[in-house]
Motif scaffolding. Structure first.
Motif, short mmCIF file in Angstrom:
data_model
loop_
_atom_site.label_atom_id
_atom_site.label_comp_id
_atom_site.label_asym_id
_atom_site.label_seq_id
_atom_site.Cartn_x
_atom_site.Cartn_y
_atom_site.Cartn_z
N ARG A 70 23.81 -8.96 -21.36
CA ARG A 70 22.65 -9.71 -20.88
C ARG A 70 23.07 -11.01 -20.19
O ARG A 70 22.44 -11.43 -19.22
CB ARG A 70 21.71 -10.00 -22.04
CG ARG A 70 20.93 -8.77 -22.51
CD ARG A 70 20.19 -9.03 -23.80
NE ARG A 70 21.11 -9.20 -24.92
CZ ARG A 70 20.72 -9.42 -26.17
NH1 ARG A 70 19.43 -9.51 -26.46
NH2 ARG A 70 21.62 -9.55 -27.14
N ARG A 71 24.13 -11.64 -20.66
CA ARG A 71 24.61 -12.86 -20.00
C ARG A 71 25.11 -12.56 -18.60
O ARG A 71 24.86 -13.32 -17.66
CB ARG A 71 25.73 -13.50 -20.82
CG ARG A 71 25.27 -14.29 -22.03
CD ARG A 71 26.43 -15.03 -22.67
NE ARG A 71 27.08 -15.95 -21.73
CZ ARG A 71 28.28 -16.47 -21.92
NH1 ARG A 71 29.00 -16.15 -22.99
NH2 ARG A 71 28.80 -17.31 -21.05
N TRP A 72 25.81 -11.44 -18.45
CA TRP A 72 26.31 -11.05 -17.13
C TRP A 72 25.15 -10.76 -16.19
O TRP A 72 25.13 -11.22 -15.05
CB TRP A 72 27.22 -9.83 -17.26
CG TRP A 72 27.84 -9.39 -15.98
CD1 TRP A 72 29.04 -9.80 -15.45
CD2 TRP A 72 27.31 -8.43 -15.06
NE1 TRP A 72 29.29 -9.17 -14.26
CE2 TRP A 72 28.24 -8.31 -13.99
CE3 TRP A 72 26.16 -7.65 -15.02
CZ2 TRP A 72 28.04 -7.46 -12.91
CZ3 TRP A 72 25.96 -6.80 -13.93
CH2 TRP A 72 26.89 -6.72 -12.89
N VAL A 73 24.18 -10.00 -16.67
CA VAL A 73 23.02 -9.64 -15.85
C VAL A 73 22.27 -10.89 -15.40
O VAL A 73 21.93 -11.04 -14.21
CB VAL A 73 22.08 -8.71 -16.65
CG1 VAL A 73 20.73 -8.57 -15.94
CG2 VAL A 73 22.72 -7.34 -16.84
N ALA A 74 22.02 -11.81 -16.32
CA ALA A 74 21.28 -13.02 -15.98
C ALA A 74 22.03 -13.85 -14.95
O ALA A 74 21.44 -14.36 -13.99
CB ALA A 74 21.01 -13.84 -17.24
N ALA A 75 23.33 -13.99 -15.14
CA ALA A 75 24.12 -14.81 -14.22
C ALA A 75 24.11 -14.22 -12.82
O ALA A 75 23.95 -14.95 -11.82
CB ALA A 75 25.55 -14.93 -14.73
#
Length: 237
Positions: A70-75
């Motif tokens: 989720r952190r990768w997707v948001a970034a």
């Protein structure tokens, strides 16, 4: 005889459904010759433009098919717009490098074991089945050995054995699994990050392929940015 410009006129349609299965769009106009690369670059940039202009939630949903962190997707979603495909690739790789290990584990949890057929009718399941084509063609003994290697790997490291399956045979993946069982924890984490990065790169191409675009000629020779072209050869596999 047709002029060069006449030969490049036409329409190329990228089909969402065909791209999801890794296929070629029905009715696509195929162009041969020196302008084919220019056409491919224009298509890819049009697909990138569509991705750049998606609502945030839609962009995040598309990116989640490439990596379940989720952190990768948001970034990646919040870093739009990307000026070229190379910029998107770089952002994806740099963000993966910056993730903490729990974020990597979150991404790994979305991947089936090597040798297991992903269930479902969505794009991610279709991509996984295509990626594991080499494993699905394994003989009985190799398939059984892969199961044992998966079990041994998960017992040692506590997470699924991840490898970029595209272009690899079942025997090659089995050899890699056995070799990686000899790694210490930190060495294996570094290998996992590398394999995940390769998978994400391939899936970004598939994600963009899913955006249907129409390109009409004539297609001029030259003029595409170097950044846009930096990833085209990988995408036009």
């Amino acid at each position: 005889m047709d002029s060069a410009s006449d030969r490049t006129r036409g329409v190329l349609v990228s089909s969402d459904s065909a791209a999801a299965e890794g296929g070629v769009a029905d009715g696509a106009a195929h162009v041969d010759g020196p302008v084919a690369g220019e056409l491919a670059r224009k298509v890819r940039m049009a697909q990138l433009d569509r991705f750049n202009t998606l609502p945030l939630e839609d962009a995040a949903e598309a990116l989640s098919l490439c990596c379940a962190s989720r952190r990768w997707v948001a970034a990646l979603a919040l870093s739009r717009p990307y000026r070229g495909i190379g910029e998107l690739y770089r952002a994806a790789a740099e963000t993966l490098t910056s993730l903490d290990w729990p974020d990597i584990l979150e991404a790994l949890a979305a991947h089936p074991r090597i040798g297991e057929r992903a269930a479902g009718r969505g794009a991610e399941a279709a991509w996984s089945r295509a990626e594991q084509a080499g494993a699905s063609e394994a003989g009985a003994k190799t398939a059984a050995d892969l199961v044992q290697a998966n079990v041994a790997y998960e017992r040692k490291f506590g997470y699924v054995f991840l490898i970029r399956a595209t272009g690899r045979t079942a025997a090659q993946m089995l050899t890699a699994a056995r070799e990686r069982l000899g790694h210490d924890e930190l060495t294996e984490q570094s290998v996992v990050r590398g394999e995940l990065g390769q998978i994400v790169r391939l899936r970004l191409d598939k994600m963009l392929d899913g955006f249907g675009v129409v390109i009409q000629g004539p297609i001029p020779v030259g003029g595409a940015s170097a950044d846009a072209g930096s990833g085209t050869s990988d995408a036009a596999r």
